[in-house]
Scaffold this active site. Structure first.
Site, short mmCIF file in Angstrom:
data_model
loop_
_atom_site.label_atom_id
_atom_site.label_comp_id
_atom_site.label_asym_id
_atom_site.label_seq_id
_atom_site.Cartn_x
_atom_site.Cartn_y
_atom_site.Cartn_z
N ALA A 48 0.80 -1.22 0.00
CA ALA A 48 0.00 0.00 0.00
C ALA A 48 0.84 1.28 0.00
O ALA A 48 0.64 2.15 -0.85
CB ALA A 48 -0.99 -0.04 1.17
N ARG A 69 -5.94 -0.25 -9.03
CA ARG A 69 -6.25 -1.36 -8.13
C ARG A 69 -7.28 -0.86 -7.14
O ARG A 69 -7.11 0.20 -6.53
CB ARG A 69 -4.99 -1.87 -7.42
CG ARG A 69 -3.99 -2.48 -8.44
CD ARG A 69 -2.88 -3.24 -7.77
NE ARG A 69 -3.41 -4.37 -7.03
CZ ARG A 69 -2.75 -4.97 -6.04
NH1 ARG A 69 -1.57 -4.55 -5.66
NH2 ARG A 69 -3.29 -6.01 -5.42
N GLN A 73 4.48 -13.63 -2.03
CA GLN A 73 5.22 -12.44 -1.59
C GLN A 73 6.04 -12.72 -0.33
O GLN A 73 7.05 -12.06 -0.09
CB GLN A 73 4.25 -11.27 -1.30
CG GLN A 73 3.61 -10.65 -2.53
CD GLN A 73 2.26 -11.26 -2.83
OE1 GLN A 73 1.96 -12.38 -2.39
NE2 GLN A 73 1.43 -10.56 -3.58
N ASP A 130 -3.99 -2.83 3.89
CA ASP A 130 -4.18 -2.08 2.65
C ASP A 130 -5.22 -0.98 2.84
O ASP A 130 -5.18 0.05 2.20
CB ASP A 130 -4.58 -3.01 1.51
CG ASP A 130 -3.37 -3.79 1.04
OD1 ASP A 130 -3.02 -4.79 1.69
OD2 ASP A 130 -2.73 -3.34 0.06
#
Lengths: 339, 339
Positions: free
Chosen positions: A49, A91, A197, A238
């Site tokens: 983010a 996004r 990730q 986020d």
């Protein structure tokens, strides 16, 4: 000196470290068009983010600067508006893209003069956003030290380190800072399917930093929690709704509920720029659904049959009731949040 | 006619469907040596607790039959003992390997005559083990119908279908039978890292059977449960302790704890041959830890850095308190179990 996953080129375009190629390749990619920037967001070449906010601002400058600098005021502002809107929509879940481009828009509108002055001001604003995030990360890492102790064993999900921010990181930044101070923390790294990730980015950062860590399948975290091998869970966010519900990488909700079940504290770690006062609760957060191939064919190798449908939400929502506290640059907060 | 993942060759060796190559290739592998059999177990070319028991028995015959049939009684029994012990130790968590070879040993010892008579008896015993498992699966599927209703949405983990057994399956068999009866069930399929048995095997079986299903990353199951999209969780069991603690594929514990958190019933489904009365509780179950590469390099493509340690238990233990009930061939049971 910490790693930064993006940089300006001397010409004023944007360089990003292509995070889809880590840990096996460290390759930088130059962004000089809106299409390339949107592709980098969509393919998660840059992600996290705070990093999205910074690269949204830097990318906005990089992709409008040539045409905008040569344009009269109205034309330059129109170019900024057009690029800003496309970037904000790249996004849907992270609030940082919208936050960053709105700030850039206001700076453009509030700058006197023609296109060249506006571009110069936007470059300053992007640098300010980056510098502020770096300071924010440092402050988060500092406040987070209240949760650290020698040898602490931390479980984390996804990547919230330097690769996800403009500074030392958020959740992982707390652990990295503890490592720098000799507390010898140990990190359990959820691999974080579907895009790994955790394996690809978090493990790589921890290895670079010399912090003890172990990678595990996401589904193995329950056994660790049950066996008393985790002292603390630290994850990013986020988007945080006004009531404290947290949208974060898919799997965060499961970790939170398991942490509660096994009596382990669970902290969400994020800058207050990820807090969305306009969003009353998690049910209002739009969840991005991503391509089936990420699940059906990891690393391009097919594991699920052609013809089997796939459920691939990028995020889930953890209710505030499962969150022990929110580590921010202003301290460790609890809802309801002040503005 | 249901799929069977193993068969006798006309010559009396064992054929197994290589489950590591599904769903992209359906390739059969002939087993005619102890080394090949142990490799097939270790590489999970055949897996699933009931299937392990059956192929342990069939494989024992396949690998000793030539030498044992030509040997006098004592020599034949020694060959059986030697192979049986190696097979029993091939994988430490499932009780079925030990159960099957002990039964084969007793049959050998209880058979009069020389090697040829012993081999003939062992072949009968292996066939009996297979036939019994087929009947057991059918009975489990029948008892499990008490949990089914039209359109029911079932979450499962790993593979517990025909590929894991000698019949229709255990947990998945219940759903497959409901599908045959027109109840139109829907299955949420955990991909089941690290080896993707959900994506590769369960989805393949459901696609073949025409049962509605969707594959998801293991960590996405929490969001489904939170959103009320799961009516029932059905999983298998590699070993059930006397107090009801269940060892099953890693990730089962997390699903169980999340099902409890979100108020969804959770059933363990297994033949009573997976119940181990000699094991008082789950803390006594040895958990197999597997190769780091399964996590660090899924499908052979590296995602974690070289040098990052990996935690890769094959199983976890779900405490009895999280299990709503145990579906067996004798009905739906609750601990304490009778012998």
């Amino acid at each position: 000196m910490h790693l930064h996953p993006f940089a300006w080129t001397p010409a004023g375009t944007l360089l990003i470290l292509d995070q889809t190629l880590l840990p096996t390749q460290e390759r930088w990619r130059e962004i000089h068009s809106l299409e390339a920037l949107l592709e980098a967001f969509g393919s998660l070449r840059v992600r996290g983010a705070p990093a999205l906010g910074i690269t949204a601002a830097m990318g906005l400058v990089a992709v409008v600067r040539e045409r905008a600098a040569a344009a009269p005021r109205a034309g330059a502002l129109a170019l900024v508006e057009e690029a800003a809107e496309a970037i904000a929509l790249a996004r849907p879940t992270a609030v940082n893209l919208r936050w960053a481009v709105d700030r850039m828009r206001r700076r453009a509108a509030g700058t006197a003069g023609e296109g060249d002055a506006i571009v110069a001001a936007l470059r300053q604003e992007a640098d300010a956003i980056w510098a502020e995030d770096q300071a924010t990360c440092a402050a988060i890492a500092e406040h987070g030290q209240a949760l650290m102790r020698p040898g602490i064993r931390v479980l984390t999900h996804c990547n919230t380190g330097a690769l996800a921010t403009g500074g030392i990181g958020t959740a992982l930044g707390i652990v990295l800072r503890a490592g720098e101070r000799g507390l010898d923390p140990e990190v359990w790294v959820d691999e974080t399917r579907p895009l790994f990730q955790g394996s690809r980015l978090t493990a790589w950062e921890l290895l670079r930093a010399g912090v003890r860590h172990t990678v595990l399948p996401d589904a193995a975290a329950a056994a660790l929690l049950a066996d008393g091998k985790v002292d603390l869970v630290l994850v990013g966010a986020d988007r945080v709704a006004r009531n404290g519900d947290v949208a974060n990488k898919v799997g965060t909700l499961g970790v939170a509920a398991l942490a509660r079940h096994f009596g382990v504290p669970f902290y969400s770690v994020a800058p207050t720029s990820s807090f969305d006062p306009a969003c009353p609760d998690g049910s209002r957060i739009t969840i991005e659904h991503r391509d089936a191939a990420e699940v059906a064919a990891p690393s391009g190798v097919r594991v699920a049959p052609e013809g089997s449908p796939v459920y691939n939400p990028a995020f889930d929502v953890t209710p505030a009731a499962l969150v022990t506290g929110y580590v921010t640059e202003r301290g460790i907060l609890h809802p309801p949040f002040e503005d």
